[in-house]
Write a protein that holds these residues in place. Structure first.
Motif, PDB file in Angstrom:
ATOM      1  N   ASP A  54       0.825  -1.203   0.000  1.00 27.91           N
ATOM      2  CA  ASP A  54       0.000   0.000   0.000  1.00 27.91           C
ATOM      3  C   ASP A  54       0.865   1.261   0.000  1.00 27.91           C
ATOM      4  O   ASP A  54       0.555   2.239  -0.685  1.00 27.91           O
ATOM      5  CB  ASP A  54      -0.950  -0.007   1.190  1.00 27.91           C
ATOM      6  N   ILE A  55       1.966   1.231   0.719  1.00 32.31           N
ATOM      7  CA  ILE A  55       2.886   2.370   0.723  1.00 32.31           C
ATOM      8  C   ILE A  55       3.577   2.499  -0.636  1.00 32.31           C
ATOM      9  O   ILE A  55       3.781   3.603  -1.129  1.00 32.31           O
ATOM     10  CB  ILE A  55       3.916   2.220   1.858  1.00 32.31           C
ATOM     11  N   VAL A  56       3.893   1.372  -1.256  1.00 37.84           N
ATOM     12  CA  VAL A  56       4.546   1.391  -2.562  1.00 37.84           C
ATOM     13  C   VAL A  56       3.646   2.063  -3.595  1.00 37.84           C
ATOM     14  O   VAL A  56       4.091   2.932  -4.353  1.00 37.84           O
ATOM     15  CB  VAL A  56       4.913  -0.041  -3.029  1.00 37.84           C
ATOM     16  N   LEU A  57       2.383   1.701  -3.633  1.00 36.61           N
ATOM     17  CA  LEU A  57       1.467   2.279  -4.618  1.00 36.61           C
ATOM     18  C   LEU A  57       1.303   3.778  -4.416  1.00 36.61           C
ATOM     19  O   LEU A  57       1.314   4.549  -5.371  1.00 36.61           O
ATOM     20  CB  LEU A  57       0.116   1.572  -4.543  1.00 36.61           C
ATOM     21  N   ALA A  58       1.156   4.207  -3.176  1.00 36.60           N
ATOM     22  CA  ALA A  58       1.016   5.641  -2.906  1.00 36.60           C
ATOM     23  C   ALA A  58       2.324   6.374  -3.188  1.00 36.60           C
ATOM     24  O   ALA A  58       2.319   7.472  -3.758  1.00 36.60           O
ATOM     25  CB  ALA A  58       0.584   5.852  -1.460  1.00 36.60           C
ATOM     26  N   TYR A  59       3.443   5.787  -2.818  1.00 36.21           N
ATOM     27  CA  TYR A  59       4.743   6.438  -2.991  1.00 36.21           C
ATOM     28  C   TYR A  59       5.087   6.606  -4.466  1.00 36.21           C
ATOM     29  O   TYR A  59       5.598   7.650  -4.868  1.00 36.21           O
ATOM     30  CB  TYR A  59       5.818   5.624  -2.277  1.00 36.21           C
ATOM     31  N   ILE A  60       4.798   5.596  -5.275  1.00 35.27           N
ATOM     32  CA  ILE A  60       5.080   5.713  -6.705  1.00 35.27           C
ATOM     33  C   ILE A  60       4.190   6.769  -7.340  1.00 35.27           C
ATOM     34  O   ILE A  60       4.656   7.593  -8.125  1.00 35.27           O
ATOM     35  CB  ILE A  60       4.930   4.345  -7.410  1.00 35.27           C
ATOM     36  N   ALA A  61       2.920   6.757  -7.000  1.00 35.48           N
ATOM     37  CA  ALA A  61       1.996   7.723  -7.597  1.00 35.48           C
ATOM     38  C   ALA A  61       2.360   9.157  -7.222  1.00 35.48           C
ATOM     39  O   ALA A  61       2.311  10.056  -8.062  1.00 35.48           O
ATOM     40  CB  ALA A  61       0.569   7.419  -7.159  1.00 35.48           C
ATOM     41  N   ILE A  62       2.759   9.368  -5.992  1.00 33.30           N
ATOM     42  CA  ILE A  62       3.031  10.728  -5.538  1.00 33.30           C
ATOM     43  C   ILE A  62       4.467  11.137  -5.829  1.00 33.30           C
ATOM     44  O   ILE A  62       4.718  12.149  -6.477  1.00 33.30           O
ATOM     45  CB  ILE A  62       2.714  10.857  -4.038  1.00 33.30           C
ATOM     46  N   ALA A  63       5.442  10.367  -5.359  1.00 31.04           N
ATOM     47  CA  ALA A  63       6.852  10.772  -5.449  1.00 31.04           C
ATOM     48  C   ALA A  63       7.392  10.713  -6.865  1.00 31.04           C
ATOM     49  O   ALA A  63       8.139  11.594  -7.276  1.00 31.04           O
ATOM     50  CB  ALA A  63       7.698   9.902  -4.524  1.00 31.04           C
ATOM     51  N   VAL A  64       7.036   9.684  -7.608  1.00 35.70           N
ATOM     52  CA  VAL A  64       7.573   9.557  -8.959  1.00 35.70           C
ATOM     53  C   VAL A  64       6.699  10.303  -9.963  1.00 35.70           C
ATOM     54  O   VAL A  64       7.205  11.004 -10.822  1.00 35.70           O
ATOM     55  CB  VAL A  64       7.708   8.072  -9.366  1.00 35.70           C
ATOM     56  N   GLY A  65       5.396  10.200  -9.819  1.00 32.11           N
ATOM     57  CA  GLY A  65       4.495  10.784 -10.797  1.00 32.11           C
ATOM     58  C   GLY A  65       4.186  12.252 -10.586  1.00 32.11           C
ATOM     59  O   GLY A  65       4.665  13.116 -11.323  1.00 32.11           O
ATOM     60  N   ILE A  66       3.385  12.549  -9.601  1.00 33.36           N
ATOM     61  CA  ILE A  66       2.877  13.911  -9.396  1.00 33.36           C
ATOM     62  C   ILE A  66       3.992  14.872  -9.007  1.00 33.36           C
ATOM     63  O   ILE A  66       4.098  15.970  -9.562  1.00 33.36           O
ATOM     64  CB  ILE A  66       1.757  13.899  -8.343  1.00 33.36           C
ATOM     65  N   TYR A  67       4.824  14.468  -8.062  1.00 33.86           N
ATOM     66  CA  TYR A  67       5.889  15.352  -7.568  1.00 33.86           C
ATOM     67  C   TYR A  67       6.873  15.715  -8.674  1.00 33.86           C
ATOM     68  O   TYR A  67       7.222  16.878  -8.846  1.00 33.86           O
ATOM     69  CB  TYR A  67       6.596  14.658  -6.403  1.00 33.86           C
ATOM     70  N   SER A  68       7.301  14.720  -9.449  1.00 34.73           N
ATOM     71  CA  SER A  68       8.258  14.986 -10.530  1.00 34.73           C
ATOM     72  C   SER A  68       7.634  15.855 -11.620  1.00 34.73           C
ATOM     73  O   SER A  68       8.266  16.783 -12.123  1.00 34.73           O
ATOM     74  CB  SER A  68       8.753  13.678 -11.133  1.00 34.73           C
ATOM     75  N   ALA A  69       6.390  15.569 -11.983  1.00 36.13           N
ATOM     76  CA  ALA A  69       5.719  16.371 -13.015  1.00 36.13           C
ATOM     77  C   ALA A  69       5.530  17.810 -12.544  1.00 36.13           C
ATOM     78  O   ALA A  69       5.735  18.751 -13.321  1.00 36.13           O
ATOM     79  CB  ALA A  69       4.369  15.747 -13.359  1.00 36.13           C
ATOM     80  N   LEU A  70       5.175  17.989 -11.295  1.00 39.22           N
ATOM     81  CA  LEU A  70       5.001  19.335 -10.753  1.00 39.22           C
ATOM     82  C   LEU A  70       6.324  20.094 -10.733  1.00 39.22           C
ATOM     83  O   LEU A  70       6.382  21.271 -11.101  1.00 39.22           O
ATOM     84  CB  LEU A  70       4.408  19.272  -9.348  1.00 39.22           C
TER      85      LEU A  70
END
Length: 84
Positions: A54-70
């Motif tokens: 569960d932490i992996v799914l949230a961490y990938i979505a936020i840290a790799v996806g949204i955070y990097s794009a922002l």
């Protein structure tokens, strides 16, 4: 004897530390965002080895996806290189 998953966990954490250092010291902000994304992927693999999906799914979505794009969007609105 040390088990294989513990060795992989150690390697992923070390990769995360190295890329965290590179992201902090890099003067090109787009490279720093890339290093930060690689660090996030290494930590996500470490969380997966620690059996926290569960932490992996949230961490990938936020840290790799949204955070990097922002951050790429913000860097495109400012200067690419850090000036001193």
């Amino acid at each position: 004897m040390i088990e294989l998953h513990l060795i992989i966990l150690l390697v992923m954490v070390l990769i995360g530390f190295v890329f965290s250092y590179l992201a902090i010291t890099e003067r090109d902000l787009l490279k720093a965002v890339g290093f930060s994304a690689i660090q996030a992927i290494a930590y996500a693999i470490a969380f997966y080895i620690l059996m926290a999906p569960d932490i992996v799914l949230a961490y990938i979505a936020i840290a790799v996806g949204i955070y990097s794009a922002l951050l790429v969007f913000v860097v495109s609105k400012t200067g690419r290189y850090e000036v001193m």
